[in-house]
Scaffold this active site. Structure first.
Site, PDB file in Angstrom:
ATOM      1  N   GLU A  50       0.817  -1.221   0.000  1.00  0.00           N
ATOM      2  CA  GLU A  50       0.000   0.000   0.000  1.00  0.00           C
ATOM      3  C   GLU A  50       0.850   1.269   0.000  1.00  0.00           C
ATOM      4  O   GLU A  50       0.431   2.299  -0.520  1.00  0.00           O
ATOM      5  CB  GLU A  50      -0.963   0.008   1.192  1.00  0.00           C
ATOM      6  CG  GLU A  50      -2.089  -1.013   1.098  1.00  0.00           C
ATOM      7  CD  GLU A  50      -1.706  -2.376   1.641  1.00  0.00           C
ATOM      8  OE1 GLU A  50      -0.509  -2.578   1.987  1.00  0.00           O
ATOM      9  OE2 GLU A  50      -2.583  -3.255   1.724  1.00  0.00           O
ATOM     10  N   PHE A 112     -11.200  -7.702  13.851  1.00  0.00           N
ATOM     11  CA  PHE A 112     -10.110  -8.122  12.969  1.00  0.00           C
ATOM     12  C   PHE A 112      -9.832  -7.027  11.928  1.00  0.00           C
ATOM     13  O   PHE A 112     -10.747  -6.521  11.297  1.00  0.00           O
ATOM     14  CB  PHE A 112     -10.480  -9.434  12.273  1.00  0.00           C
ATOM     15  CG  PHE A 112      -9.434  -9.880  11.281  1.00  0.00           C
ATOM     16  CD1 PHE A 112      -8.164 -10.251  11.708  1.00  0.00           C
ATOM     17  CD2 PHE A 112      -9.710  -9.903   9.922  1.00  0.00           C
ATOM     18  CE1 PHE A 112      -7.198 -10.647  10.797  1.00  0.00           C
ATOM     19  CE2 PHE A 112      -8.745 -10.308   9.006  1.00  0.00           C
ATOM     20  CZ  PHE A 112      -7.487 -10.679   9.445  1.00  0.00           C
ATOM     21  N   GLN A 113      -8.593  -6.690  11.771  1.00  0.00           N
ATOM     22  CA  GLN A 113      -8.142  -5.645  10.837  1.00  0.00           C
ATOM     23  C   GLN A 113      -8.828  -4.300  11.081  1.00  0.00           C
ATOM     24  O   GLN A 113      -9.130  -3.564  10.152  1.00  0.00           O
ATOM     25  CB  GLN A 113      -8.321  -6.096   9.376  1.00  0.00           C
ATOM     26  CG  GLN A 113      -7.347  -7.215   9.012  1.00  0.00           C
ATOM     27  CD  GLN A 113      -7.238  -7.472   7.515  1.00  0.00           C
ATOM     28  OE1 GLN A 113      -8.191  -7.283   6.778  1.00  0.00           O
ATOM     29  NE2 GLN A 113      -6.070  -7.918   7.084  1.00  0.00           N
ATOM     30  N   LYS A 162     -17.550  -1.200   5.955  1.00  0.00           N
ATOM     31  CA  LYS A 162     -17.905  -2.232   4.977  1.00  0.00           C
ATOM     32  C   LYS A 162     -19.406  -2.291   4.735  1.00  0.00           C
ATOM     33  O   LYS A 162     -19.856  -2.438   3.592  1.00  0.00           O
ATOM     34  CB  LYS A 162     -17.386  -3.596   5.456  1.00  0.00           C
ATOM     35  CG  LYS A 162     -17.589  -4.705   4.428  1.00  0.00           C
ATOM     36  CD  LYS A 162     -16.916  -6.010   4.846  1.00  0.00           C
ATOM     37  CE  LYS A 162     -17.006  -7.029   3.704  1.00  0.00           C
ATOM     38  NZ  LYS A 162     -16.327  -8.298   4.055  1.00  0.00           N
ATOM     39  N   MET A 477      23.974   9.569   3.350  1.00  0.00           N
ATOM     40  CA  MET A 477      23.891  10.865   4.017  1.00  0.00           C
ATOM     41  C   MET A 477      24.170  10.718   5.510  1.00  0.00           C
ATOM     42  O   MET A 477      24.840  11.552   6.123  1.00  0.00           O
ATOM     43  CB  MET A 477      22.518  11.498   3.780  1.00  0.00           C
ATOM     44  CG  MET A 477      22.404  12.921   4.292  1.00  0.00           C
ATOM     45  SD  MET A 477      23.599  14.034   3.524  1.00  0.00           S
ATOM     46  CE  MET A 477      22.606  14.745   2.205  1.00  0.00           C
TER      47      MET A 477
END
Lengths: 578, 95
Positions: A50, A112-113, A162, A477
């Site tokens: 993502e 969940f999630q 959802k 760097m």
């Protein structure tokens, strides 16, 4: 008005908003939306992470000037978008992120999630929504695109439960958006324009301090006219490279921590900063209390909160920069007709600094490859139409210093957040937005190992970007700072990437052409070989000298007056009466 | 530093208090006192925020607050004067 489920309403809304491409990955909570996406006119590019979707949306937006769109599921899908959205916020990039959320009845139950992505993105998103009623979807999408793309652009997140995607609703896309609390000012106040013009006409050492806002406002042409009119020097910040042609004699280059001596000194010694879409970032000002102490400030910006935030503005000019500069041109003509200061001595001083202290580099004596040389040749061989996207670190500074940018939207980088791993996915998004233009990602070996998975996406979706890995087998760097400030104690900056991984093999494994180069005499031929293939992504492993450093440098927290052109070497100010 | 009272009209929607409080927290501005209540319009709420800030910092607080999409207007209540300072949706920098 027509009946459909929330998911179809979402996709119809995105189509109505003019979306032609989006980058994303499906998952449980966003799954209902992927069914109508399957038959939508919108091209969906299935990324591998993502974060790649978010940076690709940013790259697309920076190249096209349109809103970039990314889409992900709830929980980890959404949290993986956090870095690119924070990045887009810092660099004012218009991005809309769509995320699925757990069903509304499960919100707050640690389902969940489940992750509170609206709460997580609240500190930096320009705005965000949590939608639990499908009837709210079209309005939220319309508002999100409006907010992301107007005023100071930025990221907007729309989180949709959802069940809101599954329930039936009437689709009715709003024809206009009206938000009581969001009315960015576009038209610049005439009085502030006159004040600015008068102040400019009284100044004998003015400098245009140009920031990324000029590119966001599509005001490069207007800036060109204004700069020609006054004939004052121009400095372009890291976010503004390409806003004014590097080849123009008035352009002194980039100011700031790794800016040119001329650009840094112009700001320091000016009696007037004509600030256009810049924000007095600490990397530009150095120690703020010693920054441009004798200068008055005109600060033109579309964001009222930027004006006076870090530096007092003698003349604040609030409004869209395209309008501001357009209005400033005739006003300045009028003021200059009354009083035209002689800028010749000032220009002569600045040009002398520009000639005496150009950005340069030493060729390594051991025959190894100089990273600056590689980047310089990339710019020369690819030409000024090429789009360059860089990661963050030494290679980013060299890509800004040693490539000549002639056009806006040809230089993409993560300036504000400093996101390592930005280059490959941003280049992917840029290539999708400008398929007929050559797009080079200039990446470090550290950066490249953070997001190279999107090369698979590029290979499978006919997005033939080119990647130059400036492989100094280090977090370069950080290593430079360890050299300069930590007595060469190289704690955890040795990546050993000349041994592992084998970058050309890694590239081949992802469906790309893999090349490598470690001799100066092979650089041109290797670049030309990479340029000759346009139907497959190419990755070139440029194995460079690891001890090269970025100069000039103003050490963090010190004054711009203490600019160094090489280790323990200050410019010779002796002959300069500034 | 003098105390300043800001009367902030916001949209009456979930999460607005978190946005305002979060802004103060992340920009390290201290809130002395905060109260939230209804207005005659059910679509808006009124926040009264008391801060111990002056001059430039107070201006920044107001400018940043004003950027929140859910913030409709900000009025600075002055204790000893009749006329409040009205900050509309864009601060006026033209003087």
């Amino acid at each position: 008005m027509s009946a459909m489920n929330g998911a179809s309403s979402l996709v119809a809304s995105l189509e109505a908003a003019g979306v032609d491409v989006m980058f994303g990955i499906p998952g449980g909570a966003i799954l209902p939306a992927y069914d109508p996406i399957f038959s939508s006119s919108i091209r969906h590019i299935l990324v591998r992470h993502e974060q790649g979707a978010g940076h690709a949306a940013t790259g697309y937006a920076q190249v096209t000037g349109r809103v970039g769109v990314c889409i992900a599921t709830s929980g980890p899908g959404a949290t993986n978008l956090v870095t690119p959205l924070a990045d887009a916020a810092m660099d004012s990039v218009p991005v809309v992120a769509i995320t699925g959320q757990v069903p509304s009845l499960a919100i707050g139950t640690d389902a969940f999630q489940e992750a509170d992505i609206r709460g997580i993105t609240m500190p930096f998103a320009k705005h965000n929504y949590l939608i639990t009623d499908p009837a709210d979807i079209p309005r939220a999408i319309a508002e999100a695109f409006h907010i992301a793309s107007t005023g100071r652009p930025g990221p907007v997140l729309v989180d949709i439960a959802k069940d809101a995607l599954q329930k039936m609703t009437d689709f009715n896309y709003p024809t206009s958006v009206s938000l009581k609390g969001y009315q960015p000012r576009t038209i610049t106040c005439a009085e502030s324009i006159t004040d600015a013009a008068d102040l400019i006409a009284q100044s004998s050492k003015p400098v245009f301090y140009v920031g990324g806002g000029v590119i966001k406002a599509n005001a490069s042409r207007e800036l060109f006219e204004l700069a020609q009119l006054l004939g004052a020097p121009v400095v372009t910040t890291l976010m503004a490279r390409g806003a004014f042609p590097d080849s123009h004699p008035l352009n002194l280059g980039m100011p700031g921590m790794h800016g040119t001596v001329a650009a840094v000194t112009a700001l320091q010694k000016a009696d007037l900063l004509i600030t256009l879409g810049a924000r007095f970032d600490d990397r530009v000002t150095g120690k703020l209390s010693t920054f441009a102490v004798n200068a008055k400030v005109i600060h033109a910006d579309v964001d009222p909160a930027e004006i006076g935030k870090n530096r007092f503005a003698d003349v604040p000019v609030l409004g869209d920069l395209k309008h501001t500069i357009t209005a400033l041109i005739p006003a300045l003509k009028e003021s200059l007709a009354k009083n035209r200061p002689d800028l010749t001595p000032w220009l002569r001083q600045m040009n002398s600094l520009k000639t005496t202290y150009p950005v340069g580099y030493d060729i390594p004596t051991d025959g190894s490859l100089s990273p600056q040389y590689v980047i310089e040749r990339l710019g020369k061989i690819s030409g000024p139409q090429t789009i360059f996207a860089s990661g963050v670190g030494q290679h980013q500074m060299w890509a800004s210093q040693f490539i000549s940018y002639e056009y806006p939207r040809t230089w993409l980088n993560s300036g504000g957040l400093g996101t390592m791993g930005y280059a490959v996915p941003a280049a992917m998004g840029a290539k999708v937005g400008a398929p007929d233009t050559t797009v080079w990602a200039i990446d470090g070996d550290g950066c490249f190992q953070m997001t190279n998975q999107e090369l698979t996406t590029c290979a499978l979706n006919n997005i033939p970007i080119k990647v130059a890995i400036i492989n100094n087998e280090s977090l370069g760097m950080v290593r430079q700072w360890q050299t300069l400030f930590y007595e060469g104690r190289y704690s955890n900056t040795n990546l050993e990437s000349k041994r592992v991984p084998n970058f050309p093999m890694l590239a081949e494994a992802m469906g790309c052409i893999g090349l490598s180069c470690d001799r100066p005499e092979d650089v041109d031929a290797t670049i030309e070989k990479a340029m000759s293939s346009d139907n497959q992504p190419v990755v070139v492993d440029f194995r460079v000298n690891r001890d090269a450093m970025v100069w000039p440098m103003v050490a963090a927290g010190t004054s711009n007056d203490e600019i160094m052109i090489a280790r323990e070497t200050a410019p010779d100010w002796g002959s300069q009466e500034l | 530093m003098a105390q300043h009272t800001l009367e902030v009209i916001v949209e009456n929607s979930p999460g607005v208090l978190a946005r305002v409080a979060g802004l103060f927290a992340r920009r390290a501005y201290n809130i002395e006192r905060l109260s939230v209540g209804p207005t005659s319009n059910p679509e808006t709420s009124k926040m009264e925020i008391v801060v111990n800030l002056d001059g430039h910092v107070l201006e920044q607080v107001i400018a940043q607050l004003d950027k929140l999409v859910n913030v409709i207007s900000i009025i600075e209540i002055l204790p000893d004067e009749v006329q409040p300072i009205v900050h509309d949706t864009q601060p006026d920098y033209q003087n």
